[in-house]
Design a protein around this motif. Structure first.
Motif, PDB file in Angstrom:
ATOM      1  N   UNK A  15       0.833  -1.209   0.000  1.00  0.00           N
ATOM      2  CA  UNK A  15       0.000   0.000   0.000  1.00  0.00           C
ATOM      3  C   UNK A  15       0.864   1.254   0.000  1.00  0.00           C
ATOM      4  N   UNK A  16       1.861   1.285   0.860  1.00  0.00           N
ATOM      5  CA  UNK A  16       2.752   2.445   0.963  1.00  0.00           C
ATOM      6  C   UNK A  16       3.557   2.611  -0.319  1.00  0.00           C
ATOM      7  N   UNK A  17       4.078   1.503  -0.831  1.00  0.00           N
ATOM      8  CA  UNK A  17       4.891   1.582  -2.038  1.00  0.00           C
ATOM      9  C   UNK A  17       4.073   2.085  -3.223  1.00  0.00           C
ATOM     10  N   UNK A  18       2.848   1.588  -3.368  1.00  0.00           N
ATOM     11  CA  UNK A  18       1.999   2.035  -4.475  1.00  0.00           C
ATOM     12  C   UNK A  18       1.686   3.525  -4.372  1.00  0.00           C
ATOM     13  N   UNK A  19       1.369   3.975  -3.166  1.00  0.00           N
ATOM     14  CA  UNK A  19       1.086   5.403  -2.974  1.00  0.00           C
ATOM     15  C   UNK A  19       2.342   6.229  -3.210  1.00  0.00           C
ATOM     16  N   UNK A  20       3.491   5.723  -2.749  1.00  0.00           N
ATOM     17  CA  UNK A  20       4.745   6.435  -2.951  1.00  0.00           C
ATOM     18  C   UNK A  20       5.090   6.575  -4.414  1.00  0.00           C
ATOM     19  N   UNK A  21       4.874   5.521  -5.182  1.00  0.00           N
ATOM     20  CA  UNK A  21       5.141   5.585  -6.616  1.00  0.00           C
ATOM     21  C   UNK A  21       4.230   6.611  -7.293  1.00  0.00           C
ATOM     22  N   UNK A  26       3.675  12.030  -9.688  1.00  0.00           N
ATOM     23  CA  UNK A  26       2.925  13.278  -9.766  1.00  0.00           C
ATOM     24  C   UNK A  26       3.772  14.501  -9.428  1.00  0.00           C
ATOM     25  N   UNK A  27       4.594  14.390  -8.389  1.00  0.00           N
ATOM     26  CA  UNK A  27       5.242  15.573  -7.826  1.00  0.00           C
ATOM     27  C   UNK A  27       6.751  15.619  -7.999  1.00  0.00           C
ATOM     28  N   UNK A  28       7.395  14.496  -8.230  1.00  0.00           N
ATOM     29  CA  UNK A  28       8.837  14.477  -8.372  1.00  0.00           C
ATOM     30  C   UNK A  28       9.553  14.382  -7.039  1.00  0.00           C
ATOM     31  N   UNK A  29      10.848  14.128  -7.113  1.00  0.00           N
ATOM     32  CA  UNK A  29      11.643  13.878  -5.916  1.00  0.00           C
ATOM     33  C   UNK A  29      11.730  15.084  -5.000  1.00  0.00           C
ATOM     34  N   UNK A  36       3.587  12.813   3.070  1.00  0.00           N
ATOM     35  CA  UNK A  36       2.521  12.910   2.067  1.00  0.00           C
ATOM     36  C   UNK A  36       1.967  11.527   1.737  1.00  0.00           C
ATOM     37  N   UNK A  37       2.852  10.529   1.722  1.00  0.00           N
ATOM     38  CA  UNK A  37       2.410   9.155   1.474  1.00  0.00           C
ATOM     39  C   UNK A  37       1.506   8.687   2.607  1.00  0.00           C
ATOM     40  N   UNK A  38       1.936   8.933   3.840  1.00  0.00           N
ATOM     41  CA  UNK A  38       1.138   8.537   5.004  1.00  0.00           C
ATOM     42  C   UNK A  38      -0.243   9.183   4.955  1.00  0.00           C
ATOM     43  N   UNK A  39      -0.289  10.449   4.628  1.00  0.00           N
ATOM     44  CA  UNK A  39      -1.560  11.163   4.560  1.00  0.00           C
ATOM     45  C   UNK A  39      -2.472  10.561   3.506  1.00  0.00           C
TER      46      UNK A  39
END
Length: 198
Positions: A15-21, A26-29, A36-39
């Motif tokens: 779940x975290x990895x998918x949201x992080x990707x 969307x936003x870049x490094x 932001x991922x947690x949120x």
């Protein structure tokens, strides 16, 4: 409050990895954060750090996933390549970077902090991409893949990478280079032709 018990650890990882990707794409490094991922997934930042260790651990995993996707893309390009497999590699390199600019740039923008080493599994996944290039170059040169072929592959990847990066940033356009893919391919062919004559 985070949904701390909704998922198993393995489910949380995915779940975290998918949201992080998704956020990286969307936003870049530069604008990426584990917070932001947690949120996005409705968990606390502590949960993200518990699963990935740190923001760097999460970015490392995201970038490894990008390498896996990129490798898959290059394999697909080679399947459809016909006889000119070197062109397919160069064009596949550009095509992936241009379709995934933020994820592609994150690979090179992120630096592991001092004392943090890349896990062997991640290194192996990332190495598959170079392995593809080494195999194709060895085939063109009609020789077995060895240390010299690997070194050549790395140099040619760097050549194509430079052309690609300057294209994405707009620098090549400012220099008047209208066909960077063809320029990169020409440099690769020049190198292979010269070495093939040795």
């Amino acid at each position: 409050m985070g949904r701390r018990s909704d998922h198993t650890r393995d489910e949380l990882y995915d779940l975290i990895l998918a949201a992080g990707q998704a956020i990286m794409a969307e936003q870049g490094y530069q604008r990426f954060s584990a917070r932001a991922v947690a949120k996005r997934i409705g968990y606390s930042i502590g949960t993200v750090h518990n699963v990935f260790g740190s923001n760097d651990g999460l970015v490392l995993a995201i970038n490894t996933a990008t390498f896996a996707l990129w490798t898959q893309h290059l394999r697909g390009a080679l399947v459809a390549a016909g006889e000119d497999r070197i062109r397919a590699l160069v064009e596949g390199y550009f095509a992936f970077a241009q379709a995934n600019p933020n994820r592609w740039m994150a690979i090179y923008d992120h630096r592991l902090p001092t004392g943090m080493t890349m896990p062997g599994a991640d290194a192996a996944i990332r190495g598959e991409l170079t392995g593809i290039v080494v195999a194709e170059i060895a085939a063109v040169l009609g020789r077995e893949a060895d240390e010299s072929t690997t070194a050549l592959a790395r140099s040619l990847i760097a050549t194509v990478h430079g052309h690609c990066a300057l294209t994405l940033t707009g620098s090549f356009a400012l220099m008047g280079e209208d066909h960077p893919r063809e320029a990169a391919l020409a440099r690769v062919r020049d190198a292979l032709s010269t070495i093939g004559q040795d």
